[in-house]
Scaffold this motif. Sequence first.
Motif, PDB file in Angstrom:
ATOM      1  N   GLU A   1       0.842  -1.208   0.000  1.00 26.72           N
ATOM      2  CA  GLU A   1       0.000   0.000   0.000  1.00 26.72           C
ATOM      3  C   GLU A   1       0.873   1.252   0.000  1.00 26.72           C
TER       4      GLU A   1
ATOM      5  N   VAL B   1       2.072   1.850  -3.355  1.00 28.10           N
ATOM      6  CA  VAL B   1       1.018   2.399  -4.219  1.00 28.10           C
ATOM      7  C   VAL B   1       0.888   3.909  -4.005  1.00 28.10           C
TER       8      VAL B   1
ATOM      9  N   ALA C   1       1.498   6.711  -6.797  1.00 23.79           N
ATOM     10  CA  ALA C   1       0.481   7.706  -7.172  1.00 23.79           C
ATOM     11  C   ALA C   1       1.045   9.114  -7.017  1.00 23.79           C
TER      12      ALA C   1
ATOM     13  N   SER D   1     -15.549   7.809  -5.805  1.00 22.79           N
ATOM     14  CA  SER D   1     -15.194   7.725  -4.383  1.00 22.79           C
ATOM     15  C   SER D   1     -16.411   7.347  -3.546  1.00 22.79           C
TER      16      SER D   1
ATOM     17  N   GLN E   1     -16.396   3.707  -3.787  1.00 24.77           N
ATOM     18  CA  GLN E   1     -15.332   3.216  -2.915  1.00 24.77           C
ATOM     19  C   GLN E   1     -15.774   3.199  -1.458  1.00 24.77           C
TER      20      GLN E   1
ATOM     21  N   VAL F   1      -4.890   5.043   0.113  1.00 17.90           N
ATOM     22  CA  VAL F   1      -4.635   4.742  -1.292  1.00 17.90           C
ATOM     23  C   VAL F   1      -5.728   5.365  -2.168  1.00 17.90           C
TER      24      VAL F   1
ATOM     25  N   THR G   1      -5.171   7.833  -5.344  1.00 21.38           N
ATOM     26  CA  THR G   1      -5.649   7.575  -6.708  1.00 21.38           C
ATOM     27  C   THR G   1      -6.633   8.652  -7.151  1.00 21.38           C
TER      28      THR G   1
ATOM     29  N   LEU H   1      -4.584  11.346  -8.430  1.00 23.91           N
ATOM     30  CA  LEU H   1      -4.076  10.993  -9.754  1.00 23.91           C
ATOM     31  C   LEU H   1      -5.147  11.248 -10.817  1.00 23.91           C
ATOM     32  N   GLY H   2      -6.391  10.836 -10.505  1.00 22.34           N
ATOM     33  CA  GLY H   2      -7.485  11.079 -11.441  1.00 22.34           C
ATOM     34  C   GLY H   2      -7.702  12.560 -11.684  1.00 22.34           C
TER      35      GLY H   2
END
Lengths: 161, 126, 140
Positions: free
Chosen positions: A131, A134, A138, B45, B48, B91, B95, B98-99
């Motif tokens: 994790e 990751v 990112a 999200s 998620q 995480v 992400t 990043l998006g």
Amino acid sequence: MRNLFAVAVLSSIYSFMMASVVLVLDAPDVALTEAAVGAGVGTVLIVGALYLTKTDESPPIHGMFLPLVVAAGTAAALLFGVSDTPPFGDPSNPVTALGPDYIARSIPETGIPNVVSSVLASYRGFDTLGETVVIFTAGIAVLMLLKRSPARRRGDGDKGG
Amino acid sequence: MSDLVAAASGFLDHYNQYITIFLMVSGLYIVIARGNMVKKLVGLSLFQSSVYLLYISAGKVHGGTAPIIDPGFTVYSHPLPHVLILTAIVVGIATLALGLALVVRINEAYGSIEEDEIFERDRDDK
Amino acid sequence: MRLDLILRVATKLILPFMLLFAVYVQLHGDYGAGGGFQAGAIAGAGIILYALVFGLAAARRIVPPALVETLVPLGVFIYAAVGVAGWLTGGNYLEYNHLAHDPVHGQEWGVFLVELGVFITVSATMVAIFYAFTGRGRSR
């Protein structure tokens, strides 16, 4: 709702309420993370992205029928499966079968009373390493996408842009 | 009458999963129906967070307490889902960032964050 | 900038406690709710709050981007190095039992160092992502 700032604020409120729900479900570690990350940093990032892009949504041109059908179909399939799952909070659930084992072993083996910490860093160390990598990846990817300023990019042509 | 009571209690036994399904399906709907990319990411999200709820509620034990060992308690909730979700939240935000970075770059390249306008410009370029 | 006096004073009052709370969450994570991920998020949010109120330039003077970009891989390196240390002391990768004279102390050392690595990576990544978003000028 066409203004995306309102969406950012509402998602922040949602994250905060999710943190409260998770706290009620006996997970203070997760609640702390969700409140700090979801409601705090996440909102700042969405607002930052809106500052760089556009703050208003254009009206939709497609109908909402097809997405509704897809969503309702997924919901029906999931609801069909629910009755076979174990009931909420039952101590004999297969999911919670290993819990007492972790809890009994944590203090003799690692000396750490917070079982979440000992599982996170010791019993599942590989998982957490993955994790962390990751998050690192990112972060590097965001820096690669945004670090170079638009003006300099135009300067050296469209190569690699 | 007792059948009805049994059915009702069977329904209530799984109420956490009905909430999870509702959140998951609303996230899915936003991702499919909305053309705006920031809204798509917010929908993602939402999806998620329904998974967070699914995991945490699966680890809950009735009468249990948070898995921090204390002589005053004997019943604890399952710590493993907490570990998985707590890393997944961080995480998830990485992400999401990043998006959003991709959305910013798309806006610089196309001048729009609406899916339809981007497809239109791609068609015009061909 | 003159109008947000209340925000500036309030931020100056709150910020030391936020950073202290991050350290508390980090170090007390073994005994109460907390750990590297939460503490990293809180510390990152503290620096982001400072940048939001006092401006990006002021934040960059205190926490330079070069430092942040060094810390992002450093945390992962510490984590992986603890794994290699477990290896060299005669165990498996990420096995902490042999890091100290007895297994329980070894576990506590291992967990402490691993959480430190997570803290460094998470807080630095949050700040790096924020710098990347706010440092980019608008294209229009």
